[in-house]
Design a protein around this motif. Structure first.
Motif, short mmCIF file in Angstrom:
data_model
loop_
_atom_site.label_atom_id
_atom_site.label_comp_id
_atom_site.label_asym_id
_atom_site.label_seq_id
_atom_site.Cartn_x
_atom_site.Cartn_y
_atom_site.Cartn_z
N VAL D 6 0.85 -1.20 0.00
CA VAL D 6 0.00 0.00 0.00
C VAL D 6 0.88 1.24 0.00
N LEU D 7 0.45 2.25 -0.75
CA LEU D 7 1.15 3.53 -0.76
C LEU D 7 0.39 4.50 0.13
N VAL D 8 1.09 5.11 1.07
CA VAL D 8 0.48 6.15 1.89
C VAL D 8 1.16 7.46 1.57
N ILE D 9 0.38 8.46 1.18
CA ILE D 9 0.95 9.75 0.80
C ILE D 9 0.72 10.75 1.92
N GLY D 10 1.80 11.16 2.54
CA GLY D 10 1.70 12.13 3.63
C GLY D 10 2.06 11.51 4.97
N GLY D 11 3.06 12.08 5.63
CA GLY D 11 3.56 11.51 6.88
C GLY D 11 3.14 12.30 8.11
#
Lengths: 319, 147, 568, 440
Positions: D6-11
């Motif tokens: 899964v790609l998560v954009i934003g930390g």
């Protein structure tokens, strides 16, 4: 009564109902009575009964654990509560022991007797119970000594002259009270009247005298722990030397552990070589347990001990 | 620094109070007091236990006999115990021990039980304040450990 | 047994600690303590720098105990335990000392005293650390099924999501049909769809789903056990079914406040609540001409301080609905603040105004009055802008009331041993970062059972709990923190005190090689330590909180500050 | 589904929470963050309402847990370059911007930062202090590695200096470093790009940028934070004196059709919190909060507002100031507003009045993050009228975007506070898990 005792014990041994019987027997000195173990029918004559049989023999019930057979025990009314507690605390099965209940009209406090006589106990050859007095044999002569002068403190408010817990009984006596208006907790209440500072001074004095011989612990029916926390090295609850602070910890923790267990047999005070009035401490424990949690040790097998029980509506001064 | 130390210790006797706090309510309450920056006397030392019922009365006896000035046992309010009943045992032990200690001449203020919830940071601070004042009034607890 | 080697790390926490406590002095002091072979201070011990320093020192100084003096263990303990473990030190050989929340923050103006206190706390921590022992964590299996309590929109969503993740679900609903509170609502914010359009398909999916077992007209009677192994009794019309589940989701919802005695409610026939309105008027009844709504009825008052969050939205929604039914009718909304937070509700609010809904602010100290005897004829209110009283004719008065805690919440709370907050709603583990969890593992909460939430919010929460409740089940096991009780059978004399006090029935007297002694079932033990305090001989102990450890802290504190304390 | 990444954009907190939950589900998580450290806006906060928990204290453990998780693969100082494919088989190109620092060698010791001669405005402190061209964004940064800011580095801009290189004993400085393109295949994407504060300069009436002592709420947040530019000492910009009276202006750019029509959701509580904290710093400090509606709609929020009023001398004024002037001598801002007062007859009348204060705080609107639009285009998502990621079915699918397999949580899809963002983050995890089906 002694004959009746011999009869019963002889029968129990003959039938093999018990491996041995534990009662009282003559000690080295005439005034001195000691626990007596009888395993043979021809030994039963050794068993005695009288006003010098103070010991709470219930502790010996624990011996039953080590035997296949049963143990017979002579039990006074007061000591019977210990039997109930030992069963409640999973230390013995009731059917491992045969209890012979003995009615009692009060036991002699040897320290008081010595005082009243003004003579060393060695001169005392015997003591009989004759109603309101004790008949004390001093040398050749017999002296009447009023009970109120030499009775053990706890016998003043005796609540159980007859053993209520028995398989055989040596009969009944009328419940008696030397001093009816003197309540069970009279002595504790006197102490409670004192100021905090006075009480502190009083107990510090008492605790300071303790030599930590552990006699009070050894004699206590409830001190059956395989390993006492005072003997543990890690954690080390108290240091070995009998310093005041250590002694205070020792006695207060004992009081704590006996809360709900102490059945007022008075053995700790009786055996204390320093005459520390431990009765005053443990009577207080009984009083608070009764007042706070409406609990009396050794009276009811089904009642849960107070400090491992609770009520939702227990009083709560803690906000 | 000396100056400041002087100022600080000007008020004399600062009691040393041992506090047992249960992990779920009281310790959290103490944390909240901190997070809310509620100022209080520097008298208390907190030992965290999971439940106030873990606190052996023996600890209290030992602490006072060893000369600490006071012991404060904090738990969830009755009925709110994380383990549902622990604090009911704490309550009974507290009731009994308090009277025993008083009987042998130890001021009741030196051993106290209070209920402090996770949301009662202010109550924690107030309790510390109050108990500290009470014990200050009594003065130091004479150590017996080595007398 | 190798020699005890303790390392102490004292944190400045920026100036949170360092600004008050003289940290270097504390470090110096720590070095003088028995068994301490190393001590240092860190700007932030929790920073990667601090953590790597702990790791490297464990190696270099071959430390076998680590003490960190910084903030509260309740947030950072796992972090430091991890660090120890990564350096090959058993995580249970770590001890935390709190010199921030319990020291620098609360003695901000007494640096000297705070510093002394910090030293003593460190001394106590070190004393305890010396007695710490390595522990193995007990792993217990997780039964592959979940229980969802409540068949409203939250419960159904949670159930469907769990099932969608491959988890078997037991869904228990008190009513005879699914849907919960919103079944009684006619149209929904913000889509204004008819409730049936939304609820119908959802209910159908739940009923059709092979992995969801639904219990209607049923209540959870009892719950025993712990994460992974809950034994649940569900009572349905006298019949009781026994379930085993691994995790539990509480979705019991809430109920609308019935404002008895307020504004003539329950006395005047035409004074109703928003829910009454949804149920009666929004269906068949004819549309009243003049409607006055009063918001914050029974909310944001001393007796009930909280805000119902979406009651304003409901009022706006119904005001719009009325206007759309009858553009010439008049609709007034008397409010104290219009809680139209976010994008959709604000837009809704603006649309209502465009449609001619009049919003008047009233003052709680000068609340509106209902005029009329038999029925409400009009409402009198102070017009704040015009600065005078106005009387608004009213054919219908709608009271906007908040949701209040669900009936039977206490029962559920007691049964699951999870807390309720001051408002009577369930209290989550952490308001900010653990909003749908309880402190008790394996139990989660969503929807208005937690706090009044609109549908969109409830559904989000439901999904969130579904994620959390599924994880242990998919893992198949959970680890039990090694703070459980254990019995030294050699010294136990089986008095049974521990058995009596254990709140979880985790202790039994059993025959063993040392005769009859107490035995603890680790899986059931929750580590309260009740039994330990009840054990006269000290045979019963608690990992990480044993008598040696705690007594050594007491001794350390009792000693004068000479630094030779509580060493083994 | 075979691909379980899964790609998560934003930390930020939303991205972090989503990553942790997804990773705990046994999925491989690629967390892409454009700045050098994860943590996001929450890292900049001093405390959080309504508990006044120290923000970093509760965030730091999450950051470490996330970065330390075996299933989480961090791409900091990186951007999503391109996204192709569809649910179950997205192909993603991530661009790793050159840091000019070898992450494996850098120990984060900070020696290079000492030496670096180039000072620039520190964005973490909202430009209220300066950082070096080589820098660590904040002490608890994860990863705790320095980064060279290519725009301002003397060597990279003017071709001379390299002091950092000489200083670094670990030999971590690498000016040859090139940007790196990484190809990823993921089954699902979670967008959590968060917000930026709206620049209130365009609201001329409030004089932001002209009047020194008019600052924004996020600037104040840094000013009262112990790790901030003033070490937590509240000082006003013009003369560094401690303000005694502070005015908070709510809805600056929000709830205003000319700027942002929506309500930013958090500002009422944010202002209340800052007013409480300011008073905790200086007990004689008084705050005035100029509001339109006091939207304290969360758990314990009303109680928080009551406490602010009763215990922290916070006064709530229901008015929307029209103009802020300045007293040239004192530098004190003067807030002009209208209010309701009681006339002689005891009747209420509106009147225009003014209040001179030491400091004005503009609680500006919060808007989707700068990378937002670009990201939305790359992902082919629809936007709502206000520019937030459009959610097709708010009721039943509150975190599903218009594109299957792509989910959105936190501020990028609607203004919300931390708990709601955390909830939505976990919700996206559930939706992803449903999409991918059971493990093994």
């Amino acid at each position: 009564m002694q004959e009746r005792l011999h009869e019963i014990v002889r029968k129990l041994l003959a039938e093999g109902a018990i491996e041995y019987f534990i009662g009282y027997g003559q000690g080295f000195e005439p005034h001195d009575v000691a626990p007596c173990f009888v395993a043979q029918e021809d030994e039963v004559e050794k068993l005695v009964w009288g006003p010098l049989c103070a010991h709470n023999l219930s502790k010996y019930a624990l011996r039953a654990k080590e035997l296949d057979g049963k143990v017979g025990l002579l039990v006074k009314g007061c000591d019977a509560r210990a039997i109930v507690e030992l069963v409640k605390q999973h230390q013995i099965e009731r059917d491992e022991i045969v209890v012979v209940g003995v009615p009692c009209q009060g036991q002699v406090d040897l320290r008081k007797l010595e005082e009243v006589l003004g003579l060393p106990l060695e001169v005392v050859k015997g003591v009989e119970d004759v109603g309101d007095d004790f008949l004390v044999t001093v040398g050749e002569e017999k002296r009447k000594v009023p009970k109120e002068q030499v009775l053990r403190d706890k016998c003043f408010y005796c609540k159980h002259p007859n053993s209520f817990e028995y398989d055989f009984t040596l009969g009944d006596v009328m419940p008696f009270s030397i001093d009816a208006d003197k309540g069970e907790f009279a002595l504790v209440e006197e102490l409670e009247q004192l100021s905090l500072e006075e009480r502190r001074a009083f107990w510090q004095k008492q605790f300071a005298r303790c030599i930590r011989c552990n006699a009070c612990r050894e004699v206590c029916y409830a001190c059956y722990c395989k390993e006492c926390i005072f003997d543990s090295l890690a954690p080390r609850w108290i240091e070995k030397p009998p310093l005041l602070g250590e002694n205070e910890i020792y006695h207060l923790i004992r009081a704590l552990h006996l809360a709900g267990r102490c059945i007022d047999c008075g053995e700790c005070e009786r055996v204390c070589p320093m005459n520390i009035p431990l009765g005053l401490l443990f009577k207080k424990v009984q009083k608070d347990i009764a007042e706070l949690f409406d609990y009396e040790a050794g009276m009811d097998l089904d009642q849960v001990p107070p400090l491992i029980d609770f009520k939702l509506d227990d009083q709560d001064p803690f906000m | 620094m000396a100056q400041e130390a002087h100022e600080e210790h000007g008020d004399g006797f600062e009691p040393r109070i041992l506090v047992f706090a249960c992990n779920w309510c009281s310790y959290a309450g103490a944390d909240l007091a901190g997070v809310s920056r509620l100022q209080m006397p520097a008298s208390c030392r907190v030992i965290r236990v999971m439940c106030s019922a873990r606190v052996r009365p023996e600890f209290v006896i030992a602490a006072l006999s060893k000369g600490l000035d006071g012991v404060l046992v904090l738990g969830c309010h009755p009925g709110e115990c994380h383990y549902s009943e622990g604090n009911y045992f704490t309550r009974r032990r507290g009731l009994f021990l308090k009277q025993l200690l008083e009987y042998v001449g130890i001021e009741p203020e030196r051993f106290q039980v209070r209920w402090v919830s996770a949301s009662e940071g202010a109550k924690f601070a107030d309790t510390v304040e109050e108990v500290t004042e009470q014990i200050k009034a009594l003065g130091p607890n004479r150590p017996r450990a080595h007398s | 047994m190798p020699k005890t080697r303790v390392g102490v790390f004292v944190c400045h926490c920026g100036n949170n600690i360092g600004g008050v406590v003289r940290v270097p002095e504390v470090v110096e002091f720590a070095r003088t303590l028995p068994n301490v072979v190393y001590a240092e201070d860190n700007l932030y011990t929790c920073s990667e720098e601090g953590l790597s320093s702990i790791k490297s020192q464990i190696g270099e100084q071959n430390l076998n105990r680590v003490v960190v003096a910084s903030c509260t263990p309740r947030t950072h303990e796992p972090l430091f335990k991890e660090a120890c473990e990564e350096a090959g030190l058993n995580r249970y050989l770590f001890e935390f000392v709190n010199i921030r929340e319990h020291c620098s923050w609360v003695h901000a103006h007494e640096p000297a005293k705070a510093t002394e206190k910090a030293k003593e706390l460190v001394k106590m921590g070190v004393a305890k650390a010396c007695y710490l022992e390595p522990q193995e964590e007990f792993e217990s299996e997780v039964f592959p099924a979940a229980l969802v309590i409540g068949g409203g929109i939250s419960g159904m969503t949670a159930a469907l999501s769990l099932a969608g993740q491959g988890v078997d679900v037991h869904l228990v609903e008190r009513e005879r049909e699914l849907g919960g509170l919103i079944r009684r609502v006619r149209t929904l914010f913000p889509t204004e769809q008819d409730t049936a359009e939304v609820l119908g398909p959802l209910i159908e999916r739940v009923e059709k789903h092979p992995q969801i077992t639904t219990y209607l007209g049923s209540e959870v009677e009892s719950v025993e056990g712990f994460i992974g192994d809950f034994d649940v009794t569900v009572a349905s019309d006298g019949a009781a079914s026994e379930l085993k589940v691994g995790t539990i989701i509480v979705a019991t919802g809430a109920q609308e406040l019935k404002p008895l005695e307020l504004y003539g409610y329950s006395q005047l026939p035409n004074v109703v609540t928003q829910l009454d309105f949804e149920e009666k008027f929004k269906r068949d009844a004819e549309i009243p001409r003049n409607v006055v709504m009063i918001n914050c009825v029974g909310a944001r008052i001393p007796e009930r301080t909280y805000c119902g969050r979406f009651c304003c939205t409901t009022a706006i929604k119904n005001a719009i609905w009325l206007k759309e039914q009858d553009p010439d009718g008049s609709v007034y909304v008397l409010h104290r603040d219009v809680m139209a937070y976010g994008v959709d509700i604000e837009e809704f609010y603006r649309r209502a105004m465009e449609l001619g809904v009049r919003f008047l602010r009233y003052d709680i100290d000068d609340p509106p009055q209902i005029l009329g005897e038999e029925r409400a004829e009009a409402v009198r209110v102070q017009h704040q802008l015009m600065g005078r009283e106005v009387v608004l004719p009213a054919d219908l008065v709608i009271l906007t009331t908040p949701l209040v805690a669900q009936e039977g919440s206490e029962k559920v709370s007691k049964m699951l041993k999870v807390p309720l907050g001051s408002e009577g709603f369930f209290l989550e583990a952490h308001l900010k970062l653990r909003p749908v969890e309880f402190s008790t593992d394996g139990i989660f909460v969503c929807g208005s059972a937690r706090y009044p939430s609109n549908i969109s919010e409830s559904v989000s929460q439901a999904y969130a709990t579904a994620a959390k409740a599924a994880i242990p089940i998919e893992d198949g096991f959970v680890r039990v923190e090694a703070i459980t009780a254990y019995c030294d059978e050699r010294s136990c004399s089986a008095c049974g005190n521990c058995v009596e006090v254990c709140p979880f029935g985790a202790i039994e007297l059993q025959e063993g090689r040392f005769g009859t002694t107490a035995h603890v079932n680790v899986a059931q033990c929750k580590g309260c330590g009740c039994c330990v305090a009840a054990c006269p001989s000290g045979s019963m102990q608690q990992r990480g909180f044993d008598d040696r450890q705690l007594l050594s802290m007491i001794s350390a504190l009792a000693e004068e500050m000479t630094g030779g304390a509580g060493s083994p | 589904m075979s691909n379980r990444a899964v790609l998560v954009i934003g930390g930020g907190i939303a991205g972090i929470q989503a990553s942790i939950d997804l990773a705990n589900m046994g999925l491989q998580v690629y967390l892409v963050e454009s700045t050098p450290s994860i943590g996001g806006r929450m890292a900049q906060l001093d405390k959080t309402f309504p508990t006044n928990d120290c923000s970093m204290c509760i965030l730091a453990p999450k950051m470490i847990e996330c970065a330390g998780h075996e299933n989480v693969h961090l791409f900091t100082y990186s951007e999503v370059d391109e996204v192709r494919g569809e649910a179950g088989e997205f192909k993603v190109t991530v661009r790793r911007k050159p840091r000019y620092v070898d992450l494996n060698r850098c120990t984060g010791c900070g020696d290079c930062v000492e030496k670096c001669p180039r000072r620039v405005a520190d964005e973490f402190n909202m430009g209220l202090s300066q950082r070096k061209a080589i820098y660590l964004p904040f002490p608890q940064a994860v990863p705790r590695k320095v980064t060279i800011d290519a725009e301002t580095c003397l060597y990279l801009t003017k071709g001379r200096c390299r002091l950092c290189e000489e200083t670094c004993e670990a030999g971590a400085i690498d000016f040859e470093q090139q940007e790196e393109l990484v190809e990823l295949e993921v089954a699902a994407i979670v967008m959590a790009t968060g917000f930026d504060p709206y620049d209130p300069t365009s609201l001329k009436e409030y004089g932001y940028g002209e009047i020194e002592n008019v600052i924004t709420a996020l600037e104040l947040e840094r000013l009262i934070c112990a790790s901030g530019p003033t070490g937590g000492h509240l000082e006003r910009p013009s003369d560094g004196k401690v303000p005694r009276t502070v005015a908070f202006i709510q809805c600056v750019g929000s709830r205003d059709v000319h700027y942002k029509p929506y309500c930013s959701s958090v500002c009422c509580m944010h202002a209340t919190k800052e007013a409480i904290l300011a008073n905790e710093h200086h007990p004689d400090l008084r705050s005035f909060i100029f509001y339109t509606d006091m939207r304290a709609v969360g758990k314990q929020f009303q109680e928080y507002v009551i406490r602010a009023r009763e215990e922290y001398s916070v006064t709530y004024v229901r008015s929307r100031p029209g103009h802020i002037a300045v007293d040239q001598d004192t530098g004190n801002p003067i807030v002009w507003y209208d209010e309701t007062v009681f006339g002689e007859a005891g009747d209420r009348v509106r009147r225009v009045t003014s209040m001179e204060v030491d400091l004005v705080i503009l609680c500006q609107a919060l808007v989707p993050h700068g990378v937002h639009r670009e990201m939305v285009e790359k992902l082919g998502l629809e936007l709502d009228e206000s520019g937030f990621v459009a959610i097709q079915d708010r009721l039943i699918r509150p975190v599903d975007t218009s594109v299957s397999g792509i989910f959105a949580c936190g501020f990028c899809q609607s203004p919300q506070d931390i708990p709601d963002s955390v909830i939505q983050a976990s919700a996206t995890a559930a939706r992803v898990a449903e999409l991918l089906g059971p493990r093994k």
